[in-house]
Structures are given as structure tokens and as C-alpha cells.
Design a protein around this motif. Structure first.
Motif, mmCIF file in Angstrom:
data_model
loop_
_atom_site.group_PDB
_atom_site.id
_atom_site.type_symbol
_atom_site.label_atom_id
_atom_site.label_comp_id
_atom_site.label_asym_id
_atom_site.label_seq_id
_atom_site.Cartn_x
_atom_site.Cartn_y
_atom_site.Cartn_z
ATOM 1 N N TRP A 1 0.827 -1.200 0.000
ATOM 2 C CA TRP A 1 0.000 0.000 0.000
ATOM 3 C C TRP A 1 0.868 1.259 0.000
ATOM 4 O O TRP A 1 0.536 2.259 -0.641
ATOM 5 C CB TRP A 1 -0.975 -0.011 1.174
ATOM 6 C CG TRP A 1 -1.716 1.277 1.338
ATOM 7 C CD1 TRP A 1 -1.773 2.067 2.441
ATOM 8 C CD2 TRP A 1 -2.522 1.944 0.341
ATOM 9 N NE1 TRP A 1 -2.547 3.176 2.206
ATOM 10 C CE2 TRP A 1 -3.020 3.132 0.913
ATOM 11 C CE3 TRP A 1 -2.858 1.669 -0.993
ATOM 12 C CZ2 TRP A 1 -3.824 4.037 0.224
ATOM 13 C CZ3 TRP A 1 -3.654 2.563 -1.687
ATOM 14 C CH2 TRP A 1 -4.132 3.728 -1.083
ATOM 15 N N SER A 2 1.994 1.230 0.710
ATOM 16 C CA SER A 2 2.839 2.435 0.770
ATOM 17 C C SER A 2 3.267 2.853 -0.639
ATOM 18 O O SER A 2 3.319 4.045 -0.949
ATOM 19 C CB SER A 2 4.059 2.197 1.665
ATOM 20 O OG SER A 2 4.758 1.051 1.235
ATOM 21 N N ASP A 3 3.538 1.902 -1.523
ATOM 22 C CA ASP A 3 3.942 2.224 -2.899
ATOM 23 C C ASP A 3 2.763 2.761 -3.714
ATOM 24 O O ASP A 3 2.900 3.703 -4.488
ATOM 25 C CB ASP A 3 4.492 0.975 -3.614
ATOM 26 C CG ASP A 3 5.820 0.519 -3.026
ATOM 27 O OD1 ASP A 3 6.428 1.286 -2.250
ATOM 28 O OD2 ASP A 3 6.234 -0.607 -3.347
ATOM 29 N N VAL A 4 1.608 2.133 -3.568
ATOM 30 C CA VAL A 4 0.434 2.535 -4.354
ATOM 31 C C VAL A 4 -0.022 3.925 -3.909
ATOM 32 O O VAL A 4 -0.335 4.798 -4.728
ATOM 33 C CB VAL A 4 -0.692 1.488 -4.203
ATOM 34 C CG1 VAL A 4 -1.936 1.918 -4.981
ATOM 35 C CG2 VAL A 4 -0.209 0.120 -4.677
ATOM 36 N N ARG A 5 -0.019 4.148 -2.614
ATOM 37 C CA ARG A 5 -0.395 5.455 -2.046
ATOM 38 C C ARG A 5 0.539 6.549 -2.573
ATOM 39 O O ARG A 5 0.085 7.616 -3.001
ATOM 40 C CB ARG A 5 -0.298 5.362 -0.526
ATOM 41 C CG ARG A 5 -0.870 6.522 0.231
ATOM 42 C CD ARG A 5 -0.662 6.273 1.737
ATOM 43 N NE ARG A 5 -1.468 7.175 2.528
ATOM 44 C CZ ARG A 5 -1.155 8.438 2.775
ATOM 45 N NH1 ARG A 5 -0.041 8.927 2.301
ATOM 46 N NH2 ARG A 5 -1.955 9.191 3.508
ATOM 47 N N ALA A 6 1.840 6.253 -2.561
ATOM 48 C CA ALA A 6 2.822 7.234 -3.050
ATOM 49 C C ALA A 6 2.599 7.515 -4.534
ATOM 50 O O ALA A 6 2.721 8.659 -4.984
ATOM 51 C CB ALA A 6 4.241 6.720 -2.805
ATOM 52 N N ALA A 7 2.246 6.483 -5.302
ATOM 53 C CA ALA A 7 1.995 6.675 -6.741
ATOM 54 C C ALA A 7 0.802 7.595 -6.962
ATOM 55 O O ALA A 7 0.822 8.469 -7.843
ATOM 56 C CB ALA A 7 1.758 5.321 -7.409
ATOM 57 N N LEU A 8 -0.248 7.438 -6.165
ATOM 58 C CA LEU A 8 -1.439 8.288 -6.305
ATOM 59 C C LEU A 8 -1.127 9.735 -5.929
ATOM 60 O O LEU A 8 -1.533 10.671 -6.629
ATOM 61 C CB LEU A 8 -2.576 7.746 -5.418
ATOM 62 C CG LEU A 8 -3.233 6.457 -5.916
ATOM 63 C CD1 LEU A 8 -4.092 5.842 -4.822
ATOM 64 C CD2 LEU A 8 -4.077 6.723 -7.159
ATOM 65 N N LEU A 9 -0.397 9.926 -4.831
ATOM 66 C CA LEU A 9 -0.054 11.288 -4.401
ATOM 67 C C LEU A 9 0.824 11.969 -5.449
ATOM 68 O O LEU A 9 0.652 13.159 -5.746
ATOM 69 C CB LEU A 9 0.649 11.253 -3.037
ATOM 70 C CG LEU A 9 -0.285 10.929 -1.856
ATOM 71 C CD1 LEU A 9 0.536 10.645 -0.594
ATOM 72 C CD2 LEU A 9 -1.265 12.080 -1.603
ATOM 73 N N SER A 10 1.744 11.220 -6.030
ATOM 74 C CA SER A 10 2.641 11.768 -7.040
ATOM 75 C C SER A 10 1.856 12.158 -8.300
ATOM 76 O O SER A 10 2.059 13.228 -8.873
ATOM 77 C CB SER A 10 3.708 10.707 -7.338
ATOM 78 O OG SER A 10 4.472 11.068 -8.445
#
Ligand code: GTQ
Length: 371
Positions: free
Chosen positions: A223-232
């Protein structure tokens, strides 16, 4: 439209003669099989609040030992299909699974594809095809068709996850079965370490790809990677309405699994986003924050409109061919949703449709960008 003949209009001896030869007249049922303009849908908009579900799931932990359940799951059943059908939509099955510290859900494999979206707790793991995948809130773990999987728990608190399977479809096709296995030997590798950035993937020039993980090289999407992708994505494209990513196969770029689509959506603080009517049904699960979901009224639909307040870990289903409006209830924080839908299935079958709404031409841009 000219009214079609009914069964009652046919003489009893004729009907009996047909039945005796396994024959059926089409015309009395033609309109039910092919209704005008839109399908006759059983799927009802439905909301499952985690606050209500959680105590009942924990009680299952007291009532039924893991040995007597194998998978300790409460199924999120859509009343439109009848609870016994254990379906969320035509093709989607949803279950909330509980594993208590020290428990083990034995290894098996089956023809339906599954994914797990971790809801709460730490210390549990799912071993898929020999890869031990740790489970933390928001992580997505694939257990695609035919891959061995088992669940264990070395932590101290209950762990809960949402199972999403294409079981109703595979069962309908008379292709659903499982095979039981022994505890899997594990290997030390993790697909998410080998596929740490989109755009580059392991592909040695001189070594043949090892067959074992060629089909599903990535099994865990933290989730930490997917969340970061969305914020980016949101920061890079301030005008983008649907801040959404799809979970994909890391080398083919196609949907991560064959039948159900898997996506994550970020609603910006205070954002309202209307999703157009699309043929596939979709499931929303609130990973972080809170939203409101309005399922629109549609002329000719069997279901009524509905409005749900989604809190963290809540889940709801929106029938196909139905627009919905999602709002982030927070003016200050983003809201994150996991979405599972039937879009790969509809696309592969050539059934996929987005219905333009003449009253809302502004939605056409969203329609084109929707998964
Ligand atoms: O964890 O393997 O909810 O096989 C239903 C069937 C979970 C599982 C479900 C399964 C599993």
C-alpha cells in the motif's frame, strides 16, 4: 412493440409434447432474456459497514476454530442475488477473512482467481507459490488461478482481510474446484523487490527467464507504494479528475489478473467525482479517509438510488450500467479507495460499454479515462 405470445396461449398437449422432447418455445421468454435498453440486473447497490461486520467476524473466531473452518470468512452477500448465492455481483465474490495469532489456513489452490486486500492487523502472511507475502493494511496480494496459497499469523492481534474472487463466474462456468496441498517450501525472493519501479523490469540479456515466476512475477503490491503513486500523480496533474491507478502485470502492462480489474482511486480533499455508467459492476473499499457514495437512479433499472457513508474499511457494490458520484467527506485530507470491477472480463468478452449521459457532456472525459 407488438406483445409476444405467452405460454398460456399454447394448448396443454402441445406444451407437454415439447417438454417431453426437451424443447422450449422461445417467444414467451424472449423479452426476459433480452430486455429492452438495459439488462435485468439482480445486483443491488449494497453497503457493508466494517463497524457492524467486525464484531460478528471476531465472534466467529470464538465460535469456530480454524480447523473447522479452513477459511474463516463471512461472505458479503448481495441480497439481490439471494444471500445463499454468496455473490456481490454477477462475477464478484467478497469475503472478510479472520486469522487469529498462531493460526494457519492450510495450503490449497483453486481455479478461481483471488486477491486479498488487508484490512487490519500485522504479523500475518500469505505464501503464494512459495513466496511469503507479509500482510499490512492496504496491501494487495494476488493468488491467481492455479497458484498454491496458505495463510499464517505470527503476530499478537487478529488480522482481517477482504477476499475478492471471480468465484461466481467460474462456478457458473462449471469450472470451480480446489486441490489441497502440504505446507509450501518458501524461497527468499519477493516480486515487489524485483519490480521496484514502473518502467524497468528484470530482463537479463544472457539468461533465460526462470519459468517459475514468468506468469505472475509480482504477487504483492504494498500500500505504501500505491499510495505514493497516487499522491505523485495528483501533484503532477492538478487538473486530472480521476486520480486513479490500475494494478497491472509488471511486464505485460495488462490487468494484474485475467477476470477482475483492480484499481486504487484517490479523491482530493473535498473532491466530488462522478463516474459514468459502465457495463461492469464495481466494488469500492475505503482504505483511508471517508467518502460518500451516491448510486444514481436510472430509468428502467430494477434497483433504486442509494447513498452510503463510507468509513474506513467499509465496502459497497455499485451495479453495472449505473452512474455513481463519489465525494471525499474531508476538506483537508485525501481519501483512498480500492476498486475491484468486472472490466477485464467485459473487455475480453466484447461487452464493455460506457454510456454517455446527454445531460452531462463533461463526464465524457472521465468516461474515456475510466478503467
Ligand atoms: O483464502 O483461499 O474467501 O479459497 C474463499 C475461498 C478465501 C482463501 C475465500 C478461498 C479463500
Amino acid at each position: 412493440m407488438h406483445p409476444l405470445g405467452t405460454l398460456d396461449e399454447l394448448p396443454p398437449d402441445y406444451r407437454q409434447a415439447l417438454s417431453a422432447r426437451n424443447l422450449v418455445p422461445l417467444w414467451p421468454s424472449l423479452r426476459a432474456l433480452l430486455p429492452p435498453q438495459r439488462p435485468a440486473q439482480r445486483t443491488q447497490p449494497t453497503h457493508w459497514a466494517y463497524r457492524d461486520l467486525r464484531p460478528l467476524l471476531l465472534r466467529a473466531g470464538e465460535l469456530t476454530p480454524i480447523e473447522k473452518a479452513e477459511r474463516r470468512v463471512l461472505v458479503l452477500a448481495n441480497p439481490g442475488h439471494g444471500l445463499d448465492a454468496m455473490q456481490a455481483s454477477a462475477a464478484i465474490y467478497l469475503g472478510m477473512q479472520l486469522l487469529l495469532p498462531g493460526e494457519w489456513a492450510p495450503s490449497h489452490r483453486h481455479t478461481p482467481n483471488a486477491v486479498r486486500m488487508v484490512v487490519e492487523g500485522t504479523g500475518a502472511w500469505t505464501t503464494v507459490d512459495g513466496e511469503r507475502c507479509p500482510m499490512a493494511r492496504g496491501d494487495l496480494i494476488l493468488t491467481p488461478t492455479g497458484l498454491w496459497h496458505e495463510h499464517g499469523h505470527d503476530g499478537t492481534d487478529p488480522v482481517v482481510w477482504l477476499d475478492v474472487l471471480d468465484l461466481p463466474l467460474v462456478f457458473f462456468l462449471e469450472a470451480s474446484y480446489h486441490e489441497a496441498g502440504a505446507r509450501q517450501p518458501t524461497h527468499p525472493h519477493h516480486g515487489e523487490c524485483a519490480h521496484v519501479r514502473a518502467g524497468v523490469a528484470p530482463r537479463p540479456l544472457f539468461e533465460a527467464a526462470s519459468g517459475r515466476h514468468a506468469r505472475y512475477p509480482l504477487l504483492r503490491y504494498p500500500w505504501s507504494d500505491v499510495r505514493a503513486a497516487l499522491l505523485s500523480l495528483a501533484a503532477d496533474q492538478p487538473a486530472l479528475q480521476a486520480v486513479q491507478v490500475t494494478y497491472v502485470h509488471p511486464t505485460r502492462g495488462a490487468d494484474a489478473e485475467n477476470i477482475l480489474g483492480l484499481h486504487a482511486l484517490m479523491l482530493r480533499p473535498g473532491q466530488t467525482l462522478t463516474l459514468p455508467a459502465r457495463s461492469p459492476a464495481m466494488v469500492l473499499h475505503q482504505i483511508e479517509g471517508g467518502s460518500q457514495v451516491h448510486v444514481h437512479a436510472v430509468a428502467g433499472a430494477r434497483h433504486a438510488e442509494a447513498t452510503y457513508t463510507l468509513d474506513e474499511a467499509d465496502t459497497c457494490v455499485i451495479p453495472g450500467y449505473t452512474p455513481a458520484t463519489l465525494s471525499n467527506r474531508s476538506p483537508g485530507e485525501p481519501a483512498f479507495l480500492f476498486i475491484a470491477d468486472e472490466s477485464p472480463l467485459h473487455r475480453k468478452l466484447g461487452l464493455y460499454e460506457v454510456r454517455p449521459d446527454p445531460a452531462r457532456p463533461e463526464l465524457d472525459a472521465v468516461a474515456r479515462s475510466a478503467p
